[in-house]
Design a protein around this motif. Sequence first.
Motif, PDB file in Angstrom:
ATOM      1  N   ALA A 225      -8.120 146.342 -18.228  1.00 25.95           N
ATOM      2  CA  ALA A 225      -7.982 145.179 -19.103  1.00 25.95           C
ATOM      3  C   ALA A 225      -7.252 144.034 -18.414  1.00 25.95           C
ATOM      4  O   ALA A 225      -7.439 142.863 -18.770  1.00 25.95           O
ATOM      5  N   ASP A 226      -6.426 144.360 -17.426  1.00 23.89           N
ATOM      6  CA  ASP A 226      -5.639 143.352 -16.710  1.00 23.89           C
ATOM      7  C   ASP A 226      -6.376 142.810 -15.487  1.00 23.89           C
ATOM      8  O   ASP A 226      -5.914 141.871 -14.843  1.00 23.89           O
ATOM      9  N   PHE A 227      -7.536 143.382 -15.175  1.00 19.44           N
ATOM     10  CA  PHE A 227      -8.228 143.043 -13.932  1.00 19.44           C
ATOM     11  C   PHE A 227      -8.638 141.579 -13.879  1.00 19.44           C
ATOM     12  O   PHE A 227      -8.431 140.900 -12.864  1.00 19.44           O
ATOM     13  N   ASP A 228      -9.239 141.061 -14.938  1.00 20.68           N
ATOM     14  CA  ASP A 228      -9.700 139.670 -14.920  1.00 20.68           C
ATOM     15  C   ASP A 228      -8.546 138.696 -14.690  1.00 20.68           C
ATOM     16  O   ASP A 228      -8.669 137.743 -13.906  1.00 20.68           O
ATOM     17  N   ASP A 229      -7.424 138.939 -15.346  1.00 21.20           N
ATOM     18  CA  ASP A 229      -6.258 138.065 -15.154  1.00 21.20           C
ATOM     19  C   ASP A 229      -5.758 138.147 -13.713  1.00 21.20           C
ATOM     20  O   ASP A 229      -5.323 137.135 -13.140  1.00 21.20           O
ATOM     21  N   TRP A 230      -5.805 139.339 -13.135  1.00 22.71           N
ATOM     22  CA  TRP A 230      -5.386 139.520 -11.733  1.00 22.71           C
ATOM     23  C   TRP A 230      -6.285 138.722 -10.794  1.00 22.71           C
ATOM     24  O   TRP A 230      -5.811 138.064  -9.861  1.00 22.71           O
ATOM     25  N   VAL A 231      -7.596 138.779 -11.016  1.00 22.80           N
ATOM     26  CA  VAL A 231      -8.538 138.017 -10.184  1.00 22.80           C
ATOM     27  C   VAL A 231      -8.259 136.522 -10.315  1.00 22.80           C
ATOM     28  O   VAL A 231      -8.194 135.793  -9.310  1.00 22.80           O
ATOM     29  N   ILE A 232      -8.075 136.047 -11.536  1.00 24.56           N
ATOM     30  CA  ILE A 232      -7.851 134.620 -11.774  1.00 24.56           C
ATOM     31  C   ILE A 232      -6.565 134.138 -11.114  1.00 24.56           C
ATOM     32  O   ILE A 232      -6.531 133.074 -10.488  1.00 24.56           O
ATOM     33  N   GLU A 233      -5.523 134.932 -11.209  1.00 27.84           N
ATOM     34  CA  GLU A 233      -4.213 134.499 -10.714  1.00 27.84           C
ATOM     35  C   GLU A 233      -4.023 134.746  -9.225  1.00 27.84           C
ATOM     36  O   GLU A 233      -3.354 133.952  -8.543  1.00 27.84           O
ATOM     37  N   HIS A 234      -4.616 135.809  -8.685  1.00 30.37           N
ATOM     38  CA  HIS A 234      -4.287 136.212  -7.316  1.00 30.37           C
ATOM     39  C   HIS A 234      -5.442 136.114  -6.325  1.00 30.37           C
ATOM     40  O   HIS A 234      -5.228 136.324  -5.133  1.00 30.37           O
ATOM     41  N   VAL A 235      -6.648 135.832  -6.788  1.00 33.67           N
ATOM     42  CA  VAL A 235      -7.778 135.677  -5.873  1.00 33.67           C
ATOM     43  C   VAL A 235      -8.378 134.275  -5.987  1.00 33.67           C
ATOM     44  O   VAL A 235      -8.627 133.614  -4.977  1.00 33.67           O
ATOM     45  N   LEU A 236      -8.583 133.811  -7.209  1.00 34.97           N
ATOM     46  CA  LEU A 236      -9.228 132.512  -7.427  1.00 34.97           C
ATOM     47  C   LEU A 236      -8.250 131.358  -7.506  1.00 34.97           C
ATOM     48  O   LEU A 236      -8.663 130.202  -7.621  1.00 34.97           O
ATOM     49  N   SER A 237      -6.974 131.628  -7.414  1.00 39.10           N
ATOM     50  CA  SER A 237      -5.977 130.562  -7.472  1.00 39.10           C
ATOM     51  C   SER A 237      -5.772 129.934  -6.098  1.00 39.10           C
ATOM     52  O   SER A 237      -5.588 130.653  -5.105  1.00 39.10           O
ATOM     53  N   PRO A 238      -5.766 128.595  -5.993  1.00 40.08           N
ATOM     54  CA  PRO A 238      -5.502 127.944  -4.704  1.00 40.08           C
ATOM     55  C   PRO A 238      -4.121 128.262  -4.145  1.00 40.08           C
ATOM     56  O   PRO A 238      -3.877 128.055  -2.953  1.00 40.08           O
ATOM     57  N   ALA A 239      -3.220 128.760  -4.982  1.00 41.13           N
ATOM     58  CA  ALA A 239      -1.882 129.108  -4.506  1.00 41.13           C
ATOM     59  C   ALA A 239      -1.832 130.482  -3.850  1.00 41.13           C
ATOM     60  O   ALA A 239      -0.833 130.830  -3.227  1.00 41.13           O
ATOM     61  N   SER A 240      -2.919 131.257  -3.958  1.00 44.59           N
ATOM     62  CA  SER A 240      -2.941 132.599  -3.388  1.00 44.59           C
ATOM     63  C   SER A 240      -3.421 132.569  -1.939  1.00 44.59           C
ATOM     64  O   SER A 240      -4.379 131.855  -1.618  1.00 44.59           O
ATOM     65  N   PRO A 241      -2.807 133.338  -1.054  1.00 49.31           N
ATOM     66  CA  PRO A 241      -3.290 133.404   0.336  1.00 49.31           C
ATOM     67  C   PRO A 241      -4.731 133.893   0.435  1.00 49.31           C
ATOM     68  O   PRO A 241      -5.424 133.554   1.393  1.00 49.31           O
ATOM     69  N   LEU A 242      -5.182 134.697  -0.534  1.00 46.02           N
ATOM     70  CA  LEU A 242      -6.555 135.190  -0.495  1.00 46.02           C
ATOM     71  C   LEU A 242      -7.569 134.073  -0.703  1.00 46.02           C
ATOM     72  O   LEU A 242      -8.737 134.207  -0.310  1.00 46.02           O
ATOM     73  N   PHE A 243      -7.152 132.966  -1.314  1.00 43.66           N
ATOM     74  CA  PHE A 243      -8.071 131.892  -1.651  1.00 43.66           C
ATOM     75  C   PHE A 243      -8.736 131.316  -0.399  1.00 43.66           C
ATOM     76  O   PHE A 243      -9.926 131.000  -0.409  1.00 43.66           O
ATOM     77  N   ARG A 244      -7.997 131.179   0.685  1.00 42.36           N
ATOM     78  CA  ARG A 244      -8.533 130.588   1.919  1.00 42.36           C
ATOM     79  C   ARG A 244      -8.711 131.622   3.028  1.00 42.36           C
ATOM     80  O   ARG A 244      -8.966 131.266   4.177  1.00 42.36           O
ATOM     81  N   GLU A 245      -8.602 132.876   2.696  1.00 49.18           N
ATOM     82  CA  GLU A 245      -8.625 133.918   3.719  1.00 49.18           C
ATOM     83  C   GLU A 245      -9.946 133.973   4.476  1.00 49.18           C
ATOM     84  O   GLU A 245      -9.961 134.117   5.700  1.00 49.18           O
ATOM     85  N   VAL A 246     -11.069 133.873   3.790  1.00 43.80           N
ATOM     86  CA  VAL A 246     -12.356 134.004   4.478  1.00 43.80           C
ATOM     87  C   VAL A 246     -12.567 132.851   5.449  1.00 43.80           C
ATOM     88  O   VAL A 246     -13.062 133.043   6.573  1.00 43.80           O
TER      89      VAL A 246
END
Length: 489
Positions: A225-246
């Motif tokens: 149930a928490d997965f979507d919020d995790w993706v939004i906050e930690h993968v799709l957020s420009p503040a996350s290092p994962l955002f520009r990783e690729v």
Amino acid sequence: MHLPKPADMFDRTWEWTQLTRFVLDEQPGASLGIVSGRRRQGKTFLLEALCEATGGFYYAATEVLSRAEALRQLGDAMGRHVGSPGTIRFADWDEAIDALLALGNDRPAPVVLDEFPYLVHGTHELPSLIQRALSPRRRERLRSRARILLCGSSISFMGNLLMGNAPLRGRAALEMIVPTFDFRAAREFWGVDDPRLAALVYLIVGGTPAYKSEFLRGVVPASVADFDDWVIEHVLSPASPLFREVRALLAEDPTLRDTGAYHTVLAAVAEGNCTRGSIASRIERKATDISHHLTVLADAGLLTVEPDAFRQNRSAYRITEPLVRFYHSVMRPMYAQLEQVRPGRTERIWKGAQPRFRSAVAGPVFEHMCRTWTHDMAADETLGGMAIRVLSGVVHDPASRNSHEVDLVSFDPDGNLLAIGEAKWGDVVGMAHLERMEKIAAILKARDQEPKVITLFSGTGFMPALEEAAAKSGGRVQLVDLERLYAGE
């Protein structure tokens, strides 16, 4: 002699054993090892731990080093290592290499040159200089037991050090690639008990350890149930290092010079274009125009080329890293919008991307997980033998003139067909799926290639009628859900 693995090192038992065996070898004479692997897999962690445990020398080069600057930095690192009261300066690389060899004059000792491609960028002849220094009868080599380890994240560059007529060909006593964690190890590393949640996390970040330990500082979704919020906050957020990783992955590889072209090719593959011709057609180029790009991406470990199980001279390109697939399928089409943070916008983008996520990310990555299970985790009794090759393929039916795609095709060491299978992430698998596979099995039987087993994988579950049919099949029909995928054979 054996060195215990550091307590803070997860997994990597095989890699640690190979490295310690290499560096503790008492045989006289300096020796050379090559360590490579994609970025963020823990190569530096391994090598630093090795040097700490043995008192070895570790030096990490920095980007865009001139010859003089590289020698200066190496001299500074050497001075700190030996506790020199003064400054160590090397006149040239010949002198520096001999000093590195001398570190092993008294005992076997690792000497690590990390980010080796940066050093070669400033001194193109460096591999030849190392080859000369390691000549079999050279006095400095014979009296040294230095275990020189050259490490780099460009798999193609490091592999080419030992290929063909390369200067170091035949010189290395160790060649090791540090891989990503498979999906089972990744689940344990992320500390996720729920197999569905573990699979969801793996579909995006794969088995790269740094994404948890460094990029997200251990932040893990608490539940499905928490997965979507995790993706939004930690993968799709420009503040996350994962955002520009690729983007960073491609920019950091020295073999990928025109990154825009390589991103375009990867995007075409992520859309489902798997053959050379279909990729070229998608980006409106000739197949010959993209041959170099495909080869470089494959050499860099970002694409893999898999032969068709049933059709000669046909192969499929697949993206190896889930995050790269996720970026090109979900993030890149909406990158500008994701960068412009607005209340609720990212949530809407993620919601709208669900069909693409299921078809272009979850489906292909789940198929890869199922092939890994078939190759590495399934018992011989499950498949009717040891699976040595696991591929996908297309079976042509001459009667109906139709072609049937098969997600998993496994062969034994003699090339005999063991099993065929289908993997569905989002579908409850039922009798229609079994009937389709039975039809394909009948076509193969007519060619004297009858499979012993039919495997059906599902990330969602199975219909009762199919479960009953599998129970009555005597093991010929194997059903693999997420519980079995993560814990069973």
